[in-house]
Design an enzyme around this catalytic site. Structure first.
Site, PDB file in Angstrom:
ATOM      1  CB  SER A  89       0.505   0.938  -2.631  1.00  0.00           C
ATOM      2  OG  SER A  89       0.138   2.187  -2.091  1.00  0.00           O
TER       3      SER A  89
ATOM      4  CG  ASP B 173       6.509   6.843  -4.332  1.00  0.00           C
ATOM      5  OD1 ASP B 173       5.967   7.142  -3.254  1.00  0.00           O
ATOM      6  OD2 ASP B 173       6.164   5.839  -5.000  1.00  0.00           O
TER       7      ASP B 173
ATOM      8  CG  HIS C 119       4.152   4.489  -1.916  1.00  0.00           C
ATOM      9  ND1 HIS C 119       4.082   4.737  -3.266  1.00  0.00           N
ATOM     10  CD2 HIS C 119       2.978   3.902  -1.583  1.00  0.00           C
ATOM     11  CE1 HIS C 119       2.907   4.321  -3.734  1.00  0.00           C
ATOM     12  NE2 HIS C 119       2.216   3.817  -2.732  1.00  0.00           N
TER      13      HIS C 119
END
Ligand code: NAG
Ligand code: NAG
Ligand code: NAG
Length: 340
Positions: A35, A312, A315
């Site tokens: 990610s 978050d 991330h």
């Protein structure tokens, strides 16, 4: 005098032609991993749900953050557009390369049922076999790989202790190294692997200090992981006789970017705490982007997402990635730029 002017006049157009052709040719970027690099492959994940993408492009579009991520900044450094996610590819958007990175995945199988690094490379190999990319496309391209963090999370959740982690780190980096060699055997001439980020600074861990500090104990894993990668990359380059393989220091750039923001905040306490996530779960077990059966949000979003370092609990936000990129920038021309 006249002579000098003439040579300038002859050289200038030549220089322009060279500069323009270098620009037009623009190296392609092939991206593998998780990610931190995924710009839209994980359809139906939170990355396609609000409030992801709120800063850029302004709506959820498949990035695990509020806006631009490392992939976007690396592409802009190369003066190309962000390569198309593999899941969204079509015949007309392949010119900047492809992004195979898939959120939540790793070198081995993780909790996410997505393509691990091996499978991502299988897809790359297939495109080469289908002549979607020529030999010279691949040879002159830049490959970026970022994987490992989700493997460690999976390991720790499964075994619930850190005994045996040394052995696991070794096996993970060895498998990662096999993948790097394989990418080289497919013809790529410039392969960059990132060092593991300081996981002890991620909000999901630093919450234990009420976001006052990184938990240094947790950074032992990335430090050991990175030591072995650096060694392996040196060996790979010796074997290949060229410096095909490079490392992108996501560990120190991440730490320095956070430290810089912490220092500014000591002088001005109204600045946001870099360790505090903007999109925070309302309670343990909840996640940013999730809603309950009545559509009620299980998270809160800070007032100014564009100012946060973390989006978050795992991330970086766009501002975080930008400051990490700024830390890396001076080394990038050696790592992915013209001086590679
Ligand atoms: C290809 O995909 C892009 C988005 O990635 C889209 O904007 C474009 O319309 C698509 N082109 C075709 C021919 O489907
Ligand atoms: C990657 O995934 C494939 C398909 O699920 C699996 O066969 C393979 O063993 C996995 N590779 C690793 C290194 O875990
Ligand atoms: C402190 O930071 C705020 C932004 O949060 C800014 O508006 C203000 O001017 C800064 N104060 C000083 C003294 O630098």
């Amino acid at each position: 005098m006249v002579k000098q002017n003439q040579s300038i006049m002859v050289l200038l157009p030549l220089f322009l032609i060279l500069a323009i052709s270098a620009e037009v040719e623009g190296a392609k970027l092939f991206v593998f991993g998780d990610s931190y690099l995924d710009t839209g492959n994980y359809l139906n994940s939170v990355s396609y749900k609000p409030p992801y993408g709120i800063t850029f492009p302004g709506y959820p579009a498949g990035r695990f953050g509020n806006g631009r991520i490392l992939t976007d900044y690396l592409a802009s450094f190369l003066k190309i557009e962000t390569p198309t996610p593999y899941a969204l590819k079509n015949s007309s958007n392949l010119q900047n390369g492809i992004n195979f990175a898939f959120g939540g995945t790793g070198v081995f199988q993780t909790r996410v049922n997505g393509p691990n690094l091996t499978v991502q490379i299988d897809s790359f190999e297939q495109l080469i076999k289908q002549n979607v990319y020529s030999k010279s496309d691949v040879e002159s391209s830049i490959v970026i790989v970022n994987a490992g963090a989700n493997d460690y999370i999976t390991f720790i959740l499964k075994d619930r202790n850190l005994f045996g982690i040394a052995k696991y780190i070794k096996s993970l980096v060895d498998e990662l190294t096999i993948n790097l060699k394989r990418i080289h055997s497919l013809g790529a001439g410039k392969i960059v692997v990132s060092l593991l980020q300081p996981v002890g600074c991620l909000p999901t861990v630093s919450v234990a200090s009420l976001y006052n500090d990184c938990i240094d104990l947790f950074n032992n894993v990335p430090r050991d992981h990175n030591k072995i990668i650096l060694q392996n990359v040196e060996n790979l380059n010796k074997e290949s006789g060229k410096s095909v393989f490079r490392t992108l220091d996501l560990y120190n750039s991440f730490l320095s970017a956070i430290e810089e923001k912490q220092k500014s905040r000591q002088e001005n306490s109204t600045l946001v705490n870099p360790l505090e996530p903007c999109c925070a779960p309302l309670k343990a077990g909840y996640e940013c982007g999730k809603v309950d059966e009545n559509g009620k949000k299980k998270y809160t979003v800070c007032e100014k997402p564009e100012l946060s370092f973390f989006w978050d609990t795992v991330h970086p936000a766009q501002n975080g990635w930008y400051s990490i990129f700024k830390q890396l920038e001076s080394s990038l021309s050696q790592i992915i730029g013209t001086n590679f």
